[in-house]
Design a protein around this motif. Structure first.
Motif, PDB file in Angstrom:
ATOM      1  N   PHE A 213      29.717  59.874  27.377  1.00  0.00           N
ATOM      2  CA  PHE A 213      31.090  59.361  27.333  1.00  0.00           C
ATOM      3  C   PHE A 213      31.708  59.365  28.735  1.00  0.00           C
ATOM      4  N   THR A 214      31.567  60.473  29.461  1.00  0.00           N
ATOM      5  CA  THR A 214      32.204  60.515  30.783  1.00  0.00           C
ATOM      6  C   THR A 214      31.496  59.581  31.770  1.00  0.00           C
ATOM      7  N   PHE A 215      30.196  59.365  31.580  1.00  0.00           N
ATOM      8  CA  PHE A 215      29.510  58.399  32.451  1.00  0.00           C
ATOM      9  C   PHE A 215      29.904  56.958  32.104  1.00  0.00           C
ATOM     10  N   PHE A 216      29.822  56.603  30.833  1.00  0.00           N
ATOM     11  CA  PHE A 216      30.043  55.206  30.447  1.00  0.00           C
ATOM     12  C   PHE A 216      31.526  54.890  30.219  1.00  0.00           C
ATOM     13  N   THR A 217      32.213  55.724  29.444  1.00  0.00           N
ATOM     14  CA  THR A 217      33.550  55.330  28.974  1.00  0.00           C
ATOM     15  C   THR A 217      34.625  55.679  29.997  1.00  0.00           C
ATOM     16  N   ASP A 218      34.504  56.829  30.675  1.00  0.00           N
ATOM     17  CA  ASP A 218      35.446  57.086  31.771  1.00  0.00           C
ATOM     18  C   ASP A 218      35.291  56.020  32.855  1.00  0.00           C
ATOM     19  N   ARG A 219      34.104  55.465  32.989  1.00  0.00           N
ATOM     20  CA  ARG A 219      33.930  54.419  33.998  1.00  0.00           C
ATOM     21  C   ARG A 219      34.631  53.124  33.581  1.00  0.00           C
ATOM     22  N   ASP A 220      34.662  52.848  32.286  1.00  0.00           N
ATOM     23  CA  ASP A 220      35.510  51.726  31.857  1.00  0.00           C
ATOM     24  C   ASP A 220      36.938  52.008  32.306  1.00  0.00           C
ATOM     25  N   GLY A 221      37.380  53.270  32.117  1.00  0.00           N
ATOM     26  CA  GLY A 221      38.715  53.664  32.579  1.00  0.00           C
ATOM     27  C   GLY A 221      38.880  53.351  34.053  1.00  0.00           C
ATOM     28  N   ARG A 293      18.358  56.069  23.396  1.00  0.00           N
ATOM     29  CA  ARG A 293      19.194  55.609  22.267  1.00  0.00           C
ATOM     30  C   ARG A 293      20.674  55.935  22.494  1.00  0.00           C
ATOM     31  N   PHE A 294      20.944  57.082  23.083  1.00  0.00           N
ATOM     32  CA  PHE A 294      22.345  57.409  23.388  1.00  0.00           C
ATOM     33  C   PHE A 294      22.910  56.489  24.476  1.00  0.00           C
ATOM     34  N   VAL A 295      22.085  56.154  25.461  1.00  0.00           N
ATOM     35  CA  VAL A 295      22.527  55.179  26.477  1.00  0.00           C
ATOM     36  C   VAL A 295      22.873  53.857  25.789  1.00  0.00           C
ATOM     37  N   ASN A 296      22.005  53.402  24.888  1.00  0.00           N
ATOM     38  CA  ASN A 296      22.244  52.129  24.189  1.00  0.00           C
ATOM     39  C   ASN A 296      23.569  52.164  23.438  1.00  0.00           C
ATOM     40  N   PHE A 297      23.824  53.280  22.771  1.00  0.00           N
ATOM     41  CA  PHE A 297      25.045  53.377  21.978  1.00  0.00           C
ATOM     42  C   PHE A 297      26.289  53.392  22.863  1.00  0.00           C
ATOM     43  N   HIS A 298      26.317  54.306  23.813  1.00  0.00           N
ATOM     44  CA  HIS A 298      27.545  54.478  24.601  1.00  0.00           C
ATOM     45  C   HIS A 298      27.832  53.276  25.492  1.00  0.00           C
ATOM     46  N   TYR A 299      26.780  52.669  26.014  1.00  0.00           N
ATOM     47  CA  TYR A 299      26.992  51.464  26.831  1.00  0.00           C
ATOM     48  C   TYR A 299      27.586  50.346  25.963  1.00  0.00           C
ATOM     49  N   SER A 300      27.002  50.122  24.796  1.00  0.00           N
ATOM     50  CA  SER A 300      27.455  48.980  23.991  1.00  0.00           C
ATOM     51  C   SER A 300      28.866  49.182  23.448  1.00  0.00           C
ATOM     52  N   VAL A 301      29.203  50.386  22.989  1.00  0.00           N
ATOM     53  CA  VAL A 301      30.578  50.560  22.479  1.00  0.00           C
ATOM     54  C   VAL A 301      31.587  50.505  23.629  1.00  0.00           C
ATOM     55  N   ARG A 368      33.658  43.253  33.377  1.00  0.00           N
ATOM     56  CA  ARG A 368      32.522  43.872  32.703  1.00  0.00           C
ATOM     57  C   ARG A 368      31.257  43.745  33.555  1.00  0.00           C
ATOM     58  N   ASP A 369      31.068  42.611  34.212  1.00  0.00           N
ATOM     59  CA  ASP A 369      29.896  42.451  35.090  1.00  0.00           C
ATOM     60  C   ASP A 369      29.963  43.419  36.268  1.00  0.00           C
ATOM     61  N   ASP A 370      31.157  43.593  36.828  1.00  0.00           N
ATOM     62  CA  ASP A 370      31.318  44.576  37.913  1.00  0.00           C
ATOM     63  C   ASP A 370      30.947  45.975  37.407  1.00  0.00           C
ATOM     64  N   TYR A 371      31.414  46.274  36.212  1.00  0.00           N
ATOM     65  CA  TYR A 371      31.120  47.560  35.577  1.00  0.00           C
ATOM     66  C   TYR A 371      29.611  47.743  35.394  1.00  0.00           C
ATOM     67  N   THR A 372      28.965  46.712  34.856  1.00  0.00           N
ATOM     68  CA  THR A 372      27.531  46.811  34.573  1.00  0.00           C
ATOM     69  C   THR A 372      26.721  47.029  35.848  1.00  0.00           C
ATOM     70  N   ILE A 375      26.916  50.648  36.498  1.00  0.00           N
ATOM     71  CA  ILE A 375      26.091  51.368  35.523  1.00  0.00           C
ATOM     72  C   ILE A 375      24.620  51.288  35.932  1.00  0.00           C
ATOM     73  N   GLN A 376      24.179  50.085  36.294  1.00  0.00           N
ATOM     74  CA  GLN A 376      22.774  49.910  36.685  1.00  0.00           C
ATOM     75  C   GLN A 376      22.442  50.799  37.881  1.00  0.00           C
ATOM     76  N   ALA A 377      23.356  50.880  38.839  1.00  0.00           N
ATOM     77  CA  ALA A 377      23.121  51.728  40.019  1.00  0.00           C
ATOM     78  C   ALA A 377      22.977  53.196  39.600  1.00  0.00           C
ATOM     79  N   GLY A 378      23.787  53.611  38.631  1.00  0.00           N
ATOM     80  CA  GLY A 378      23.700  54.987  38.137  1.00  0.00           C
ATOM     81  C   GLY A 378      22.358  55.238  37.455  1.00  0.00           C
ATOM     82  N   LEU A 379      21.905  54.278  36.647  1.00  0.00           N
ATOM     83  CA  LEU A 379      20.613  54.425  35.974  1.00  0.00           C
ATOM     84  C   LEU A 379      19.471  54.456  36.990  1.00  0.00           C
ATOM     85  N   ASP A 380      19.602  53.664  38.045  1.00  0.00           N
ATOM     86  CA  ASP A 380      18.572  53.704  39.098  1.00  0.00           C
ATOM     87  C   ASP A 380      18.488  55.108  39.702  1.00  0.00           C
ATOM     88  N   ARG A 381      19.658  55.741  39.881  1.00  0.00           N
ATOM     89  CA  ARG A 381      19.628  57.123  40.412  1.00  0.00           C
ATOM     90  C   ARG A 381      18.992  58.062  39.388  1.00  0.00           C
TER      91      ARG A 381
END
Ligand SMILES: [Fe+2]
Ligand SMILES: [Fe+2]
Length: 480
Positions: A213-221, A293-301, A368-372, A375-381
Motif C-alpha cells: 500500500f505505501t509503495f503503490f497507493t501512497d505513490r498515487d498520493g 500476486r500482491f503486486v498485481n493486486f495493489h498496482y491494479s486497484v 497514470r503513465d508518469d506513475y507507472t 513504479i517500473q523503476a522501483g521494481l527494477d530496484r
C-alpha cells in the motif's frame, strides 16, 4: 522578511501553524472547535492501544527544504498536528491553461469553487482513510523499527487531513466547515458511510499489504499532490508542496519494506537451493509468486484511483488551472495542450489498441503513465535482489488493463501479460494472478509481534540503516 516568518512554525499556539492563524480569530476559533473532534477521531480509529507508547517521531519545525524535522519521543495523542504551507512567492504566475501568465489566485474564483472543493475533499478523505485501514497493524509488527515507521506514517496522514481541512475552513465558508465535519464521520470499509475511493475501503490486514500500500497507493498520493502543487489556487499549491516532503518517507517505507521481504525470501531460497513455493513457505518466508500476486493486486486497484483514462473533467481542471501535469513547469511545450493528441490504450475486439485522443481529455492517462514509469523503476530496484542472489525470478508490472474496475478497461478481462480474455478464460486463470484467501491466511500466519530492540520477524530482513542515523537496535518505541 515574509519568508522568515512564514517558514518558522509557531508552536506556542494551540494549533501549530505558519499561516498567522492568531490574526484571523474567526478561522482560529472554527479550527479550534474542529480540533477536539479530530482528537476523538484519532482516539477511536487511530492505531489501536497506543495512547501510552512513547514513539521516536519526527515533527515538522519549519518548511525549509533541509532540516525541517525535529526527532524525539512523543506520545501520539500529544503529537502537534498543525498547518504548514511552503512560503508564498508574491510573484507566482499561473503557468498553464487558459489563465496562463495571470497572477496565481490567493482566493477561490467563484466559477471554480465547486470543482476545487471536490478535489480537496477527495484528497482529504484518503488521509484519515489510510489511518483507519492500518489501525490493527501495530499488534503484529515485525520490529520496533517498523512499528515506529507505521506510526510516523499514521501521524503524518493525520496532518495531511489538517492540511486539507485548513483549506476547507479558510476558503470555502460554511460548505467547507461541513465537509470538514464529514471527513471525520466517514469510515474506511463502513458500508453505510464509506470513504470516497474504493482502494481506501480495502482492508490492510497484514504488513505485506501495508508495504504494498505505501509503495503503490501512497505513490498515487504523490502524483495527485504533485499535480495539485501546480495549481493556480496558490494556497493549495503551497500546502501540497509541503505534504510531498512527508510523502517521500511513506513511499520509502513501502519500497524498502517489500525489498526487505524479498531479500529475506531470496536469502532463504539461495541458502537452501529452493524454487518450489511450498518449500519456500515451509521456511516461514513469503514465496516470490505470492509477492507477485500482491503486486498485481495493489498496482491494479491503485490505477483505478487515476480515474477514467479519457475524461473531459480532467481537461476542464487543466484549462481552468486547477490541476496541472506532473512536473508541469519542466515540460517544454506551450502548456495549453490545445490541438495536441495523446495515445491511450484500450481493449477493442479482443485486443489492446492504442487510440489517439485529444491530449486535454487524456490527462488522467498521462498522470497514470508518469506513475507507472516510477513504479517500473522501483521494481527494477527490487529485481536486483534476486539477481544478486542468482535467482531467476523477476517481479513484473502487470498490464494496465489487468483487473480494472474504472475507466476503459472496466468490464474487460485482461491478463497480466496484456491478453484480452473471455470471461470464462479469466475465471479459470485469475485465481493464480491475485492473492487468494489462502495467500492472505499464509502471510497472516507469519505475522507475529517482535518488539525486542534490534530483532526482526523471520520473514523480513533488517533495514540497511536506522532512522535519523540511529542504530537499527535503537529503542524506537517505548512501552512504559
Ligand atoms: Fe497523505
Ligand atoms: Fe502518505
Amino acid at each position: 522578511m515574509g519568508d522568515v516568518t512564514q517558514q518558522a512554525i509557531d508552536y506556542s499556539q494551540r494549533i501549530p501553524n505558519n499561516v498567522d492563524l492568531s490574526n484571523d480569530r474567526a478561522l482560529q476559533r472554527a479550527l479550534e472547535r474542529w480540533q477536539p473532534a479530530f482528537l476523538n477521531w484519532w482516539d477511536e480509529t487511530g492505531p489501536s492501544n497506543t495512547s501510552n507508547l512513547q514513539v521516536y517521531l519526527r515533527t515538522a519545525i519549519s518548511v525549509d527544504r533541509d532540516g525541517w524535522a525535529n526527532f524525539g519521543y512523543v506520545r501520539m495523542p500529544e503529537y502537534r498536528w498543525g498547518i504548514f504551507l511552503t512560503p508564498r512567492d508574491e510573484n507566482r504566475k499561473i503557468h498553464f491553461g487558459d489563465h496562463k501568465n495571470e497572477p496565481a489566485w490567493q482566493d477561490v474564483p467563484g466559477e471554480h469553487r465547486s470543482p476545487l472543493r471536490r478535489i480537496i475533499v477527495t484528497q482529504g478523505d484518503t488521509e484519515p482513510a489510510s489511518v483507519e485501514q492500518q489501525k490493527q497493524l501495530g499488534a503484529t509488527c515485525p520490529s520496533l523499527y517498523d512499528l515506529r515507521n507505521l506510526f510516523q506514517v499514521n501521524v503524518e496522514e493525520g496532518r495531511h487531513l489538517w492540511a486539507m481541512v485548513y483549506l476547507l475552513h479558510r476558503y470555502f465558508g460554511r460548505d467547507g466547515r461541513e465537509e470538514a465535519e464529514a471527513l471525520l464521520q466517514r469510515r474506511s470499509g463502513d458500508p453505510n458511510n464509506p470513504r470516497i475511493l474504493t482502494a481506501f475501503n480495502e482492508k490492510t490486514s497484514h504488513w505485506l499489504a501495508y508495504y504494498m500500500f505505501t509503495f503503490f497507493t501512497d505513490r498515487d498520493g504523490k502524483f495527485q499532490l504533485a499535480a495539485l502543487a501546480e495549481s493556480a489556487f496558490d494556497p493549495l499549491a503551497r500546502t501540497t508542496k509541503f505534504m510531498l516532503t512527508e510523502e517521500a518517507h511513506h513511499m520509502f517505507i513501502g519500497e524498502s519494506g517489500v525489498a526487505r521481504a524479498l531479500q529475506r525470501t531470496c536469502e532463504v531460497m539461495s541458502q537452501h537451493k529452493l524454487t518450489d513455493p511450498s518449500q519456500v513457505r515451509a521456511h516461514g518466508v513469503i514465496d516470490l509468486e505470492t509477492l507477485q500476486r500482491f503486486v498485481n493486486f495493489h498496482y491494479s486497484v491503485t490505477l483505478d484511483l487515476f480515474g477514467s483514462e479519457v475524461s473531459s473533467n480532467a481537461g476542464g481542471y487543466y484549462t481552468g488551472g486547477l490541476k496541472g501535469r506532473y512536473t508541469e513547469a519542466t515540460i517544454r511545450d506551450d502548456h495549453s495542450l490545445a490541438g495536441d493528441f495523446y495515445g491511450v490504450p484500450e481493449a477493442a475486439n479482443g485486443e489492446i489498441v492504442n487510440r489517439q485522443v485529444p491530449a486535454l481529455t487524456a490527462l488522467n492517462a498521462r498522470l497514470r503513465d508518469d506513475y507507472t514509469r516510477e513504479i517500473q523503476a522501483g521494481l527494477d530496484r527490487w529485481n536486483r535482489i534476486p539477481e544478486k542472489l542468482g535467482i531467476q525470478f523477476r517481479i513484473t508490472v502487470p498490464h494496465i488493463g489487468f483487473h480494472r474496475k474504472i475507466g476503459s478497461f472496466a468490464g474487460h478481462y485482461v491478463s497480466p501479460g496484456g491478453q484480452v480474455l473471455s470471461k470464462d478464460d479469466w475465471e479459470r486463470q485469475s485465481a493464480g494472478w491475485l492473492p487468494s484467501d489462502d495467500d492472505h491466511a499464509f502471510v497472516g500466519s507469519l505475522m507475529g509481534r517482535v518488539i525486542e530492540p534490534g530483532k526482526f520477524a523471520n520473514w523480513i530482513a533488517p533495514p540497511a540503516r536506522g532512522i535519523n542515523n540511529l542504530p537499527i537496535e535503537f529503542e524506537y518505541v517505548r512501552f512504559d
